[in-house]
Write an enzyme that holds these catalytic residues in place. Structure first.
Site, PDB file in Angstrom:
ATOM      1  N   LYS A  54       0.850  -1.206   0.000  1.00 23.30           N
ATOM      2  CA  LYS A  54       0.000   0.000   0.000  1.00 23.30           C
ATOM      3  C   LYS A  54       0.879   1.248   0.000  1.00 23.30           C
ATOM      4  CE  LYS A  54      -0.252   0.043   5.050  1.00 23.30           C
ATOM      5  NZ  LYS A  54      -0.995  -0.489   6.207  1.00 23.30           N
ATOM      6  N   ARG A 152     -10.255   0.943  14.405  1.00 24.95           N
ATOM      7  CA  ARG A 152     -10.343   1.732  13.166  1.00 24.95           C
ATOM      8  C   ARG A 152     -11.414   1.144  12.258  1.00 24.95           C
ATOM      9  NH1 ARG A 152      -4.214   2.028  10.829  1.00 24.95           N
ATOM     10  NH2 ARG A 152      -4.913  -0.039  10.192  1.00 24.95           N
ATOM     11  N   TYR A 290      18.066  30.463   5.748  1.00 22.71           N
ATOM     12  CA  TYR A 290      16.954  31.240   6.297  1.00 22.71           C
ATOM     13  C   TYR A 290      17.096  31.383   7.798  1.00 22.71           C
ATOM     14  CZ  TYR A 290      14.225  30.849   1.951  1.00 22.71           C
ATOM     15  OH  TYR A 290      13.778  30.923   0.659  1.00 22.71           O
ATOM     16  N   MET A 338      13.038  24.458   1.002  1.00 19.09           N
ATOM     17  CA  MET A 338      12.117  23.656   0.192  1.00 19.09           C
ATOM     18  C   MET A 338      12.862  22.768  -0.807  1.00 19.09           C
ATOM     19  SD  MET A 338       8.850  25.097  -1.911  1.00 19.09           S
ATOM     20  CE  MET A 338       8.151  25.979  -0.528  1.00 19.09           C
TER      21      MET A 338
HETATM   22  C1  LIG Z   1      -0.252  -1.518   6.920  1.00 17.37           C
HETATM   23  C2  LIG Z   1      -0.856  -2.780   7.376  1.00 17.37           C
HETATM   24  C3  LIG Z   1      -0.070  -3.920   7.579  1.00 17.37           C
HETATM   25  C4  LIG Z   1       1.449  -3.900   7.520  1.00 17.37           C
HETATM   26  O1  LIG Z   1       1.948  -3.321   8.700  1.00 17.37           O
HETATM   27  P1  LIG Z   1       3.529  -3.283   8.980  1.00 17.37           P
HETATM   28  O2  LIG Z   1       3.691  -2.740  10.325  1.00 17.37           O
HETATM   29  O3  LIG Z   1       4.104  -2.369   7.940  1.00 17.37           O
HETATM   30  O4  LIG Z   1       4.021  -4.671   8.815  1.00 17.37           O
HETATM   31  C5  LIG Z   1      -0.710  -5.107   7.881  1.00 17.37           C
HETATM   32  N1  LIG Z   1      -2.056  -5.155   7.999  1.00 17.37           N
HETATM   33  C6  LIG Z   1      -2.840  -4.071   7.836  1.00 17.37           C
HETATM   34  C7  LIG Z   1      -4.322  -4.200   7.990  1.00 17.37           C
HETATM   35  C8  LIG Z   1      -2.272  -2.835   7.527  1.00 17.37           C
HETATM   36  O5  LIG Z   1      -3.056  -1.763   7.393  1.00 17.37           O
END
Ligand SMILES: *Cc1c(COP(=O)(O)O)cnc(C)c1O
Length: 405
Positions: A54, A152, A290, A338
Site C-alpha cells: 500500500k 479503526r 533562512y 524547500m
Molecule cells: C499496513 C498494514 C499492515 C502492515 O503493517 P507493517 O507494520 O508495515 O508490517 C498489515 N495489515 C494491515 C491491515 C495494515 O493496514
C-alpha cells in the site's frame, strides 16, 4: 533513464545511475535487499505471505517492488485502495490482491473486473458488492475484517455472529478470509493487549464457523507480530515495514544503537541520494540559510545539495541531521529549505562538486537508517519513506538483471 521527471519509477541495471542531465536527486530502491528481507520474513513465518505494498510500497514504488516480490513467490499483495490494486493489475501483477480498507461506493465493479478482493466489515457495502456480483453472474471472494482492539475498521467482536449470518445470506459473496489487525504487537509492555486481540479473533472465527463459513485464509500478523507473536501467524502473514528493511522502530526489543556500522538483520531497501552541486568556504562568523540559524565558528567548507523538504527531507533536520559523503558523516547546517540543504564538509578531505551524498539508507559500509531521521523528527521510519515525494525519481537497482528490465 528518467525521460520524464514525473515518471515515478525508473529502472537501470547494475549500479550506474543515469539521470540524463536532470537534477541528481533520487531514491535508490535495492530490489535484492527487498528479496532478501522477503525470504527472511517467509522463513520466520513459515506460512503464506501477503506482501503489503500500500501507499506505493511505503514510498518505494509499488510496481517495481511487487514485480520483484512476485518473482520471490509472494502469495498475495495488499493495498489500501482499489485504485492501488488497479495499478498493480495494469502492470501485469497476477497474484491475488487484498484491499485492506475495502472499497468506496463507486468501486464494486472495479473490484470485480480486476479481481481485487476487498476487506468487508459493513453490511451495506457487502450488499452492494453482492448485487454487483450477482448482476455479473459471479461469486466474489471477500475477507471479513474483525475489529479486535484497533478501533479503526472492522466488525466489532460482539457483532461478529450477526455479521456471519448476513454474509451467509449474500449468496454472491464468499467469505474466503478472516482478518484482524494488531494495535501494539511491537510493544512488549502491551503483550496482554495483543493476547486479548488474539483471543477475540478466535471468538469471531468461531462465530463464522458456526454459520458454515470456511475461510481459507486467517490472517492477523503485521511486521511486529510476525517477529514477536508466533501464535498470531494464522495461515498468512501481512508484512509491510520489514520487507523494506524498516524494523528498528517496529520490532522489539529495539537495539540500543542506530546509525552504526553493524549490519542489520534486515537490509534497508531505500537510499535517498543526491550530489554536491556547489562548494564554498565561508569565514568564521558568517551565517547560513533562512533565519541565519547557523553561525560558523571557524572557516567552514559548505556543500549545497539539491534536495529539500518538498522532496521529503524533513525541515526538522535543520542543524541536526547528518548525511554521508565520501564514507563519512557530515552535519546539516542551517535550515533545510524547500529545495536545498547545506552540509558542513570541512572535516572531510577531498570533497568535490558531483560527489554522491546519502541522506538516508546505506552507502558502502556506512548505514544511516531512516529510523534515525524518524527518531530525530518525532515520527517512525514509515513516514520518512512514505514522505519522499513524487519529485524524486525511484531508481530500482538489482544485480539480477532480469529484475529491472
Ligand atoms: C499496513 C498494514 C499492515 C502492515 O503493517 P507493517 O507494520 O508495515 O508490517 C498489515 N495489515 C494491515 C491491515 C495494515 O493496514
Amino acid at each position: 533513464m528518467v525521460k520524464n521527471p514525473q515518471t515515478p519509477i525508473a529502472r537501470v541495471s547494475g549500479r550506474k545511475i543515469d539521470l540524463e542531465g536532470h537534477r541528481p536527486t533520487w531514491a535508490e530502491i535495492d530490489l535484492d535487499a527487498l528479496a532478501a528481507n522477503f525470504r527472511a520474513v517467509r522463513a520466520r513465518a513459515g506460512v503464506g505471505v501477503m506482501a503489503v505494498v500500500k501507499a506505493d510500497a511505503y514510498g518505494h514504488g509499488a510496481v517495481a517492488c511487487a514485480r520483484r516480490l512476485s518473482e520471490e513467490r509472494a502469495d498475495w499483495f495488499a493495498v489500501a485502495l482499489p485504485e492501488e490494486g488497479l495499478e498493480l493489475r495494469q502492470a501485469g501483477v497476477e497474484e491475488p490482491v487484498l484491499c485492506l480498507e475495502g472499497f468506496w461506493e463507486g468501486q464494486a465493479g472495479l473490484c470485480l473486473q480486476q479481481r481485487l478482493t476487498p476487506a468487508v466489515y459493513q453490511r451495506e457495502v457487502a450488499e452492494a458488492l453482492n448485487r454487483a456480483a450477482s448482476a455479473a453472474g459471479v461469486v466474489a471472494d471477500v475477507h471479513v475484517k474483525i475489529d479486535t482492539g484497533m478501533g479503526r475498521l472492522g466488525v466489532r467482536v460482539e457483532d461478529a455472529a450477526g455479521f456471519a449470518v448476513v454474509m451467509r445470506e449474500l449468496k454472491s459473496l464468499r467469505v474466503d478470509g478472516l482478518m484482524t489487525h494488531f494495535a501494539a504487537a511491537d510493544d512488549a509492555a502491551q503483550e496482554d493487549f495483543t493476547g486479548d486481540q488474539l483471543a477475540r479473533f478466535g471468538e469471531a472465527s468461531e462465530a463464522f464457523a458456526a454459520q458454515g463459513h470456511q475461510p481459507r485464509f486467517m490472517h492477523l500478523a503485521n511486521s511486529a507480530a510476525i517477529f514477536a507473536c508466533p501464535p498470531a501467524h494464522g495461515t498468512l502473514v501481512r508484512p509491510g515495514g520489514v520487507l523494506y528493511g524498516l524494523w528498528r522502530d517496529v520490532l522489539r526489543p529495539p537495539p540500543p544503537q542506530i546509525g552504526t556500522k553493524t549490519p542489520p538483520p534486515l537490509r534497508p531497501v531505500m537510499s535517498l541520494r543526491s550530489r554536491v552541486t556547489l562548494l564554498k568556504t565561508i569565514s568564521s562568523g558568517e551565517t547560513l540559510g533562512y533565519g541565519c540559524t547557523f553561525k560558523a565558528a571557524r572557516p567552514t567548507r559548505v556543500a549545497t545539495l539539491p534536495i529539500g523538504y518538498h522532496d521529503g527531507y524533513p525541515r526538522h533536520l535543520s542543524n541536526r541531521g547528518r548525511v554521508i559523503v565520501r564514507g563519512q558523516f557530515a552535519p546539516v547546517v542551517g535550515r533545510v529549505s524547500m529545495d536545498l540543504t547545506l552540509v558542513d564538509v570541512t572535516d572531510i578531505a577531498g570533497v568535490e562538486v558531483g560527489d554522491m551524498v546519502t541522506l538516508f539508507g546505506v552507502d558502502t559500509d556506512l548505514s544511516l537508517p531512516a529510523e534515525e531521521l524518524a527518531a530525530s523528527t518525532g515520527t517512525i521510519s514509515y513516514e520518512i519513506t512514505c514522505g519522499v515525494s513524487r519529485r524524486v525519481p525511484r531508481i530500482a537497482v538489482s544485480r539480477q538483471p532480469s529484475a529491472v528490465s
